[in-house]
Each structure stands twice: as C-alpha cells, then as structure tokens.
Design an enzyme around this catalytic site. Sequence first.
Site, PDB file in Angstrom:
ATOM      1  N   ASP A  64       0.821  -1.222   0.000  1.00 53.63           N
ATOM      2  CA  ASP A  64       0.000   0.000   0.000  1.00 53.63           C
ATOM      3  C   ASP A  64       0.851   1.266   0.000  1.00 53.63           C
ATOM      4  OD1 ASP A  64      -2.492  -1.525   0.304  1.00 53.63           O
ATOM      5  OD2 ASP A  64      -1.813  -1.872   2.356  1.00 53.63           O
ATOM      6  N   HIS A 115      -3.758  -1.804  -6.675  1.00 52.63           N
ATOM      7  CA  HIS A 115      -3.046  -0.584  -7.051  1.00 52.63           C
ATOM      8  C   HIS A 115      -4.086   0.476  -7.395  1.00 52.63           C
ATOM      9  CE1 HIS A 115       0.850  -2.850  -8.404  1.00 52.63           C
ATOM     10  NE2 HIS A 115       0.659  -2.853  -7.111  1.00 52.63           N
TER      11      HIS A 115
END
EC number: 6.3.4.4
Length: 429
Positions: A13, A41
């Site tokens: 992340d 993503h």
Amino acid sequence: MPAIVLIGAQWGDEGKGKATDLLGEQLQWVVRYQGGNNAGHTVVLPNGDKFALHLIPSGILTPAVNNVIGNGVVVDPGVLLTELAGLEERGVDTSRLLLSADAHLIMPYHVAIDKVTERFLGAKKIGTTGRGIGPCYQDKIARVGVRAADVLDEKILTQKVEAALEFKNQVLVKIYNRKALDPQQVVEEVLTQAEGFKHRISDTRLELNLALERGETVLLEGSQGTLLDVDHGTYPYVTSSNPTSGGAAVGSGIGPTKITTVLGILKAYTTRVGSGPFPTELFDDHGAYLAKQGGEVGVTTGRARRTGWFDAVIARYATRVNGITDYFLTKLDVLSSLDTVPICVAYEVDGVRHDEMPMSQSDIHHAKPIYEEMPGWWEDISEARTFEELPQNAQNYVLRLEELSGAFISCIGVGPGRDETIVRREIVR
C-alpha cells in the site's frame, strides 16, 4: 533498454500504482510478476478518474503500453474477467494484455479452503484476504496446480481437477464439515470463464525477452511489499510469494542481468493491513490523523490500515534485500500540519539497541521504536513541482529519510494525481 523492477519497501500500500502511472509514457511493457487479487493498485489520472486494479498491471491505463500477467502470478479467472469488463465499460483498451501460459489459476476449491481455514484458526489466523492465494501457491509448489495453458485442453484440465478434489474434498468434508465440490461442475465453470481470456494466453517469457532485444523498456511491477515477502518478510504474517526484487526475474522469465534499476516505493509514514508486528504503530490521535488524511483503507479488502511513523529500520532492510537504486517517496503531503514528525531510527529489544532488522521473530514482536524528532511544516505542498519549492523542514525530512534509507529519493509524491510529483532524478535513464 532496461528492465526496471518496482517494489514496495514496506508492508504494501505504498503507492506503487502512482509510480507506474507516472512512468507509463516511457515504458513499452508493464508486467505483474507475483501475487494475485489479494493486493490492489490505485491510479488517479490527470482528469481525476480513479482506477483500482487488482490483477491487471497499472500500465493498462496508458495507451500503447503492452501489459503482462506473468508466470509468477496466481489468477482467479472470475476476477480477471470482472476487472477486464470494468475497464472496458470505462473506455479502457484492454487488447494489449497478455496472460502467461504458466500462470497458475485460483480454483473454486482454493477459495473455499482459504476461507474455512481462516475461520477455523480463529484468533490464531494469519489475516489472509480469503481469496485462495495461499492454497493456490501451495498446489503450485506441490506440483498439482492448474496453469492457464491447461484450459486449452479439456482432458488435461479434467484430470488435474479430479486429482485435486480427490484429496481436497476429504479436507472440506471430514475436517471442516463442508460440502464436497463436484469436479465436473468446477471444470465446466473454468472452461466457461476461459472463453473470455484464452485468446490472451501467451509465451510471455519469449515476448518479454524479444522486447528487451528490440531495445524496449520493461517495468516489472510487484504487488504488496518487502515485509510481506514469504522469505524476507515478518514471517508468518506474510504473503505466499516473493514481492522482493529477486522474485521479479523468476515471476516474469527475464534474466536478472537484464535488470538495471530497482525502484522502491516508500510511504512517508508507515501502514500495515492485517495481523503481524508493527513497531511504530500508533494508537493515538496521530494515528487517526494519518489514517484520515492518507485515506488509509485497503484497495482490495476495504479493511482499515494500521498507521505509524516512518520506520528507517525496515527501509534500510528493504534497500539491502532488494538492491534498491532509487526510491519514490509517496504521500509526503499527508504529513503537512504536524508540529513535529518522528522517525524511527532504531529499535530497542530487551534493553539492547538494534539499528538493523532483528533476526528472530520474537525480537521484532517486542521491538520498541527509538525516535528522532524532525520539525514539521504547515504549508500546503501539493503545488510543489521542484524539491526547492518544498518548505525547508519538508526538504530536511526527505533528506534525512534518504540518509537513513541508504538510497537516493528520486521522486516525491505531494498528492494523489500523476502530476502531483516532484522528480529529482529520472527513473528511466
């Protein structure tokens, strides 16, 4: 031209999608080399459009870029089709996506076993996403997995599914008290799904090596992060694959000598999803502030991310195990409006200072952060496009992270958009 590896340097992340999107027009190929739909993503285009991708490489959003789901990825056919349909509905051209013939497929029994195992473990669970990733990799290593090319031969597919379910149905029924799965139904479901993607199945190893011979630039895009690597992460609270740079060559079929740049993505603070050690985790108002300002919710799971201050110990570790040449620092803007910004420079374990990652699992669980306080800044930095336009305290913070991490910070994210980036040194060079 080079092959570039893009990897997360923390627990995932970090903003890898933004980095891929920024590099997009300088690339000819983008490759996912490991993981599955257990990671996401996020890409924000210049017009403000926001895309969340789980299986498909971020390069799909850049016209003329070829995209590959590599042999190291595990693919849920249903998720792949859903993601493709969602992109096509929004006008994205998906014709340049190829799927490695050797990528393993996540079967219905993988998902069933993953979910029931986590429930069975209760408080001892690892914190998987329940999407069948681990069980699929287990079958791959046990040499009983189903690969993408198998959908092109119904006889082979049927043989593999029947052999797998002979054992897995025993597990579902006798251990977990669940219903057995019908092999023929599983085969029919997968063959139906395959109609939507079998034309994409390719010898992607050959395609990528030919591209490099033609002088084209290939980006190898990892998912998750270094500390989630099954070998180098905070085991057992890790994923089932190798997000580190060493996994890029294996998961794509490109030789390691073709790789010239390793770009690590670092968030300006630290986050983690799920269970596992997190030395700098915050449980106070600062943690809540970072979570709110950073929008820290998992792209794939929707779970709130745990937040903490920047951890230079894991950054140094990531630099070492990946051979990182450049860093992309993301979300620096989130730290605006703080009086001071602490940096974890070392750990204390049982009264002993550790400047490097502790060797034992027990030590990392008991590590206490040793902080260095940096002066904060209050200015809005989202309009900065050169390093010199940042407030002096923000510049000092970046330079200190660079010094502690051991690699040059080439790019700095000052907002979610593609253009909200400071480039100090070009990545494609």
